[in-house]
Design a protein around this motif. Structure first.
Motif, PDB file in Angstrom:
ATOM      1  N   GLN A   1     -37.081  13.857  19.756  1.00 16.75           N
ATOM      2  CA  GLN A   1     -35.987  13.189  19.061  1.00 16.75           C
ATOM      3  C   GLN A   1     -36.358  11.815  18.524  1.00 16.75           C
ATOM      4  O   GLN A   1     -35.645  11.272  17.694  1.00 16.75           O
ATOM      5  CB  GLN A   1     -34.786  13.044  19.991  1.00 16.75           C
ATOM      6  N   GLY A   2     -37.454  11.247  18.998  1.00 13.63           N
ATOM      7  CA  GLY A   2     -37.818   9.904  18.561  1.00 13.63           C
ATOM      8  C   GLY A   2     -38.851   9.306  19.488  1.00 13.63           C
ATOM      9  O   GLY A   2     -39.850   9.957  19.834  1.00 13.63           O
TER      10      GLY A   2
ATOM     11  N   ASN B   1     -34.932   6.224  17.349  1.00  6.07           N
ATOM     12  CA  ASN B   1     -35.606   7.027  16.327  1.00  6.07           C
ATOM     13  C   ASN B   1     -35.649   6.377  14.952  1.00  6.07           C
ATOM     14  O   ASN B   1     -36.184   6.965  14.012  1.00  6.07           O
ATOM     15  CB  ASN B   1     -34.988   8.425  16.225  1.00  6.07           C
TER      16      ASN B   1
ATOM     17  N   SER C   1     -34.085   5.041  24.143  1.00  4.33           N
ATOM     18  CA  SER C   1     -34.653   6.012  23.214  1.00  4.33           C
ATOM     19  C   SER C   1     -34.195   5.634  21.812  1.00  4.33           C
ATOM     20  O   SER C   1     -33.012   5.345  21.596  1.00  4.33           O
ATOM     21  CB  SER C   1     -34.194   7.428  23.575  1.00  4.33           C
TER      22      SER C   1
ATOM     23  N   GLN D   1     -37.361   5.806   9.472  1.00  3.96           N
ATOM     24  CA  GLN D   1     -37.499   6.707  10.604  1.00  3.96           C
ATOM     25  C   GLN D   1     -38.774   6.342  11.345  1.00  3.96           C
ATOM     26  O   GLN D   1     -39.856   6.289  10.763  1.00  3.96           O
ATOM     27  CB  GLN D   1     -37.588   8.155  10.111  1.00  3.96           C
TER      28      GLN D   1
END
Length: 488
Positions: free
Chosen positions: A31-32, A476, A474, A4
């Motif tokens: 979210q990331g 994560n 984006s 992560q």
């Protein structure tokens, strides 16, 4: 192996799961991690001189005034142009202009001239009896001037002076008006910053802080020193978010809510230490640290701090980005002169034709962006004299991960699969390897993303990756195929 991604953390051990050891144009989100928005021209001409400060004033009727100090002038954005709102004779000195709003009056101070005021639709005029002040704050029905100079009381860099209650034009100390004056003498040095905290005022010196609270006559304002040797050296490095003040201290990043200042940004990594602290102060041009400029992006939970790096000669050429919800960090190399919250409320559908000749001329901003909402405010900067909002489609960005592997054995890297929230149109990946974390990384292959993944082949003890993206993205996490292998 699955990791992560948890943001930019160059101070931590490079094998800390999910950290980035370097990046550019990467912001932390709830979210990331995402590619940073690009800058979009706000459709105003370039200023005549470099901007030193900027401000948006929200008045009682909900209207807004966008003001910029550039050299000897104060200019206001109006109908797609800059209108000179300066006092007669202009302004002198080299100090930044600082701003405040008191009712419908916009106040300006630069410690060379006395405090100026501007009523709606007009320029600035001097408040003749006011002090020259480095900082002005409004709280509890008063204008609070900090680091002041006035003929009646003398030059007092450690001094404070409040106006009469509910009257920005009264500056002669008197019990009847509750105008008062004093000095903060419990610690050495000048007051360098100040900001309201609800109805209180926080005053910062280089290595100390004071909480001022209205207590009424005869004392009027009571100032208590906050325990510890924490302060800040620049007024614009203090960013107010709700009931908290985020600021850069002498050797760390802090948040203050009226109790005690606490280091920020360590919770994600099960540590109280800020994971960018050592890196930041090693890369900050300490000679110009008072020029740091911060601005909040409340809808996205971000604080941007623009600062002069060791590669600059005082110009703001870099930005560190903090997400106060997730305690994660990002960064960007970008040069600006000043930062502010900017309102696009003056743009309406009926008025588009006066700003843009065709739909193709519209700025590259998503139709669902808060930029188009009449009451919204978006973070903005002044770059090369041009006002630009941080609302455009993301441009190029990249990130470098920490190290994955084992000191005791080799592993074969075969594949890296990013876990995208928003997939990029394309991307490239470069793998690095080394036998010991104490050695320099060796660059290996650069490959294009295919079928959402990067295929490599490398046997090593430690593996890390650089991923480059051309635009909106984006992410994560990463899934990696690492299998046992014999040493090469």
């Amino acid at each position: 192996m699955r990791a992560q991604l948890v943001g930019f953390a160059p101070d931590l051990d490079p094998e800390t799961p999910g950290i980035l050891t370097d990046c550019d144009a990467i912001i932390p989100t709830t979210q990331g991690l995402s590619a940073a928005n690009s800058l979009v021209d706000a459709n105003l001409p370039a200023l005549a001189s470099p901007a030193t400060s900027a401000f948006i004033a929200l008045l009682l009727d909900g209207t807004k005034r966008v003001l910029v100090a550039d050299g000897p002038r104060i200019e206001e954005a109006s109908s797609g142009a800059w209108v000179d709102r300066s006092r007669v004779g202009g302004y002198s000195g080299t100090n930044r202009m600082r701003w405040a709003v008191f009712g419908n009056n916009v106040l300006a101070a630069n410690r060379t001239e006395v405090i100026g005021q501007a009523v709606p639709g007009s320029g600035f005029t001097d408040i003749a009896t006011s002090p020259a002040a480095s900082i002005i704050v409004t709280a509890a029905g008063f204008v609070m001037a900090l680091n002041v100079n006035q003929a009646q009381y003398g030059d007092a860099p450690d001094g404070w002076h409040c106006s009469g209650i509910r009257n920005q034009a009264t500056w002669t100390a008197a019990a009847a008006t509750q105008c008062a004056y004093g000095r903060l003498l419990d610690s050495p040095g000048a007051i360098k910053a100040g900001a309201a905290l609800g109805s209180d005022v926080v005053a910062y010196k280089d290595t100390s802080m004071y909480l001022g609270r209205y207590v009424g006559p005869p004392l009027v304002w009571q100032w208590d020193r906050v325990p510890g040797d924490i302060g800040c050296s620049g007024n614009e490095s203090v960013v107010v978010v709700g009931t908290q003040q985020f600021f850069i201290g002498p050797s760390d990043f802090y948040v203050y809510d009226g109790t005690v200042p606490r280091p920020i940004g360590g919770a994600t990594f099960n540590s109280t230490a800020t994971p960018v602290r050592e890196w930041f102060f090693a890369n900050l041009n300490q000679q110009y640290r008072e020029r740091i400029f911060g601005v909040a992006d409340i809808p996205r939970d971000l604080v941007y701090w623009y600062y002069p790096s060791t590669a600059s000669s005082g110009e703001l050429d870099s930005c560190l980005i903090y997400n106060f919800r997730t305690n994660q960090w990002g960064r960007q190399a970008v040069g600006v002169q000043a930062a502010l919250l900017y309102s696009s409320g003056q743009i309406t559908y009926d008025g588009l034709g006066g700003l843009y000749a065709t739909y193709d001329d519209l700025p590259d901003i998503a139709y669902d962006s808060s930029f188009w909402l009449a009451d919204s405010q978006a973070p903005a900067v002044i770059q090369d004299g041009v006002l630009k909002t941080i609302t455009g489609e993301p441009g190029p960005s990249w990130l470098v991960t920490g190290d994955f592997g084992d000191m005791a054995s080799y592993s074969m890297l075969k594949r890296v699969v990013p876990r995208y929230i928003v997939s990029p149109a394309s991307a490239t990946g470069t793998n690095f390897y080394r036998a010991s974390l104490g050695e320099s990384r060796v660059q290996d292959f650069t490959v294009d993303m295919a079928r959402g993944r990067f295929d490599f082949r490398r046997s090593a003890r430690w593996h890390s990756y650089r991923l480059d993206f051309p635009g909106r993205m984006s992410i994560n996490g990463l899934d990696m195929e690492l299998t046992g292998a014999t040493p090469e």
